[in-house]
Design a protein around this motif. Sequence first.
Motif, PDB file in Angstrom:
ATOM      1  N   GLU A 111       3.927   0.312   2.407  1.00 48.30           N
ATOM      2  CA  GLU A 111       3.610  -0.618   3.495  1.00 48.30           C
ATOM      3  C   GLU A 111       3.355  -2.015   2.938  1.00 48.30           C
ATOM      4  OE1 GLU A 111       0.826   0.372   7.031  1.00 48.30           O
ATOM      5  OE2 GLU A 111      -0.288  -1.027   5.777  1.00 48.30           O
ATOM      6  N   ARG A 158       0.869  -1.183   0.000  1.00 46.91           N
ATOM      7  CA  ARG A 158       0.000   0.000   0.000  1.00 46.91           C
ATOM      8  C   ARG A 158       0.907   1.236   0.000  1.00 46.91           C
ATOM      9  NH1 ARG A 158      -4.615   0.604   4.067  1.00 46.91           N
ATOM     10  NH2 ARG A 158      -3.046   0.381   5.700  1.00 46.91           N
ATOM     11  N   ALA A 210       6.599  12.743   2.593  1.00 43.89           N
ATOM     12  CA  ALA A 210       7.011  11.389   2.986  1.00 43.89           C
ATOM     13  C   ALA A 210       5.970  10.385   2.503  1.00 43.89           C
ATOM     14  CB  ALA A 210       7.190  11.286   4.505  1.00 43.89           C
ATOM     15  N   SER A 267       7.411  -1.578   6.720  1.00 45.20           N
ATOM     16  CA  SER A 267       7.199  -0.546   5.705  1.00 45.20           C
ATOM     17  C   SER A 267       8.488   0.219   5.460  1.00 45.20           C
ATOM     18  CB  SER A 267       6.097   0.420   6.156  1.00 45.20           C
ATOM     19  OG  SER A 267       6.501   1.084   7.342  1.00 45.20           O
ATOM     20  N   VAL A 291       4.878   6.324   2.520  1.00 47.66           N
ATOM     21  CA  VAL A 291       5.071   5.055   3.214  1.00 47.66           C
ATOM     22  C   VAL A 291       4.704   3.918   2.257  1.00 47.66           C
ATOM     23  CG1 VAL A 291       4.435   3.646   5.215  1.00 47.66           C
ATOM     24  CG2 VAL A 291       4.420   6.149   5.392  1.00 47.66           C
ATOM     25  N   LEU A 319       1.003   4.906   1.270  1.00 48.85           N
ATOM     26  CA  LEU A 319       0.335   5.791   2.224  1.00 48.85           C
ATOM     27  C   LEU A 319       1.121   7.092   2.327  1.00 48.85           C
ATOM     28  CD1 LEU A 319      -0.125   3.122   5.057  1.00 48.85           C
ATOM     29  CD2 LEU A 319      -1.778   3.710   3.266  1.00 48.85           C
ATOM     30  N   ASP A 320       0.412   8.185   2.573  1.00 53.55           N
ATOM     31  CA  ASP A 320       1.084   9.474   2.690  1.00 53.55           C
ATOM     32  C   ASP A 320       1.288   9.852   4.150  1.00 53.55           C
ATOM     33  OD1 ASP A 320       1.254  10.325  -0.140  1.00 53.55           O
ATOM     34  OD2 ASP A 320      -0.919  10.039  -0.024  1.00 53.55           O
ATOM     35  N   ALA A 321       2.515  10.217   4.480  1.00 51.63           N
ATOM     36  CA  ALA A 321       2.795  10.823   5.778  1.00 51.63           C
ATOM     37  C   ALA A 321       3.081  12.292   5.486  1.00 51.63           C
ATOM     38  CB  ALA A 321       3.973  10.130   6.451  1.00 51.63           C
ATOM     39  N   HIS A 350      11.390   9.781   2.440  1.00 48.61           N
ATOM     40  CA  HIS A 350      11.290  11.233   2.571  1.00 48.61           C
ATOM     41  C   HIS A 350      11.700  11.850   1.241  1.00 48.61           C
ATOM     42  CE1 HIS A 350      10.700  11.388   6.992  1.00 48.61           C
ATOM     43  NE2 HIS A 350      11.337  10.230   6.945  1.00 48.61           N
ATOM     44  N   MET A 391       9.683   4.082   4.722  1.00 50.35           N
ATOM     45  CA  MET A 391       9.295   5.487   4.598  1.00 50.35           C
ATOM     46  C   MET A 391      10.293   6.188   3.700  1.00 50.35           C
ATOM     47  SD  MET A 391       8.576   8.455   7.466  1.00 50.35           S
ATOM     48  CE  MET A 391       6.833   8.157   7.704  1.00 50.35           C
TER      49      MET A 391
END
Lengths: 346, 251
Positions: free
Chosen positions: B29, B17, B25, B66, B27, B19-21, B70, B68
Amino acid sequence: MTAGVPEAIIRILSAGPGTTLQDAGRHGYLRYGVTAAGPMDSLAHATANLAVGNPVGSTAIEVSPGGIEVTAEFASLSVAVAGGEFEISLDGRPLPPAAVLNLDEGAVLKIRTGRSGSWCYLAVAGRFVVPKVLGSHATHTRTGFGGVNGRAIIAGDRLRIESPGSSKPSPGAIVAPWLERPVDTIRVVLGPQHDYFADDQIAAFLAGPWSVSAKRDRMAYFLDGPRLTHARGYNIVSDGIAMGAIQVPGDGRPIVLMADRQSTGGYPKIATVIGPDLGRLAQARPGTAFGFEAVSIAQAVAARREEAAWLSRGIVVEPLVRTRLSSEFLLGLNLIDGVVGRDTVG
Amino acid sequence: MTAKVDPGRATALSAPRFLDAGEAALVVEFGDVVDPAINDRVLALDAVLRADPPAGTAEFVPTYRSLMIHYDPLLIDRDTLVAMVRRAMEAVTEGRAKAATWTLPCCYDASMAEDIDEAAQILKLTRDQAAALHAKAAYRVYMCGFTPGQVYLGGVPKALVISRRPAPRPPHPAGAVLIGGGLCVVAPFVMPTGWYVIGRTPERLYAAERKDAFLIQAGDNLRFDPIDVATFRNLEQRAASGEIVARKAAA
């Protein structure tokens, strides 16, 4: 003093707790558990640096709400102050909260907490001479990295400034309307774990109202407001943490993770504050009410682009008007506009 | 082999998946549990991306499950980044590359293992049994995090699976070896903790002046070598003078 390289000293006469040296941060080592640190309000940090002709990301003093008093030794220093609305004075004469000035040997610059804001930046033309840790001066006190022996700045510290430059700027107000940021709405991108919350909890999160609690520091801002409930428990297998991540632990009280955050963590993160609003939130004082607004990635990037455009135009400094300074102080001052471009290195 | 599919394996093989941080950033996952197969995929993607980082990416942070990434969204937009990550995943070869195996000296004497008696009591073991079980197991480094050089280890024997404390205990010393929540941590910085200190290593997992400031990488294998207090003191001195006292074997 190194022969041939002009140097000066900025001496700390007093400093409130939590005042530290910060550059753009210690990047590249998150994968080893090293926190980036760096400024709480990078827009204000950049503004102060540009105003004295330093490159963006140069090392500057991050002044906490406790304020600071400094003087110069051996040579005068060209300095800039920008950030929250602090009370600034030079030898007792008040200056605007965002200002450039020449700090003569023995002159006293006082920065005291003012009407609003929590952090401000004291940039000095030239370079701070302190050891780098993993390529950065950024102070992270919890691990003792960077800054002055890994700690906050305290009274009695004498910080060497290399290549302070010889320009003696007339006192002037930094024209930086972008630093006037109301804290009524903080923009966020939802996720990465907003699916741990039901729709009504996401709505409650956005509506608030929230306020920054008294429990806050460079690592984390605890928020006061409604208690959120989790739909799928609150323990997740640890994953990465970006600055601005809003984690919700078991008690349902959100915590915004800031510059000194840990690299990884194990609570669901409902949303992440967008980069351009991190400084705005960092400047919020305890008790100030605000809500969150969910925006798209595209909107967040547009806000970043706008921020970059402000800084790329260079910093305009306006000479101070007569009402702000006593006439004897103004006597002999050369009241000419100064524009410092971002490529100018002091 | 039974016909039943290991749920961890099933998760590990599903598509990741994105995903947005926030807007800076991303992710990637691969799952939401602690599982070596999931961690393998994280580390494999990490290795491919680091070998040839897409312009605009800044840092890659592998965790249990996951990665991450940046990035600077003014230099690379999210969709481009996702497309490049998908392409990188196609280049991922099976298995972990370059996993070193470390033997880390560890002293289980009660003077170095402040919580071993407390943990042993909860686990219904004697102190010596707890120490022996811990020293006998083979561990895998899932990730680094929390403080510089700190490693999170999987492979804790079932008999040593203990819940974390409800409230943190006072700060542990540097080099503490801790167990909690079915995992083991080696912690180079003095910090308060909700885990149980069951030993201490004289090795410095982080040393600023060393060429390799960080000793151990995510994906490495690790074993503990029990030592007595006198040996600990000796190795501690040698470590302080810059020597690496852990032993490393290349894969």
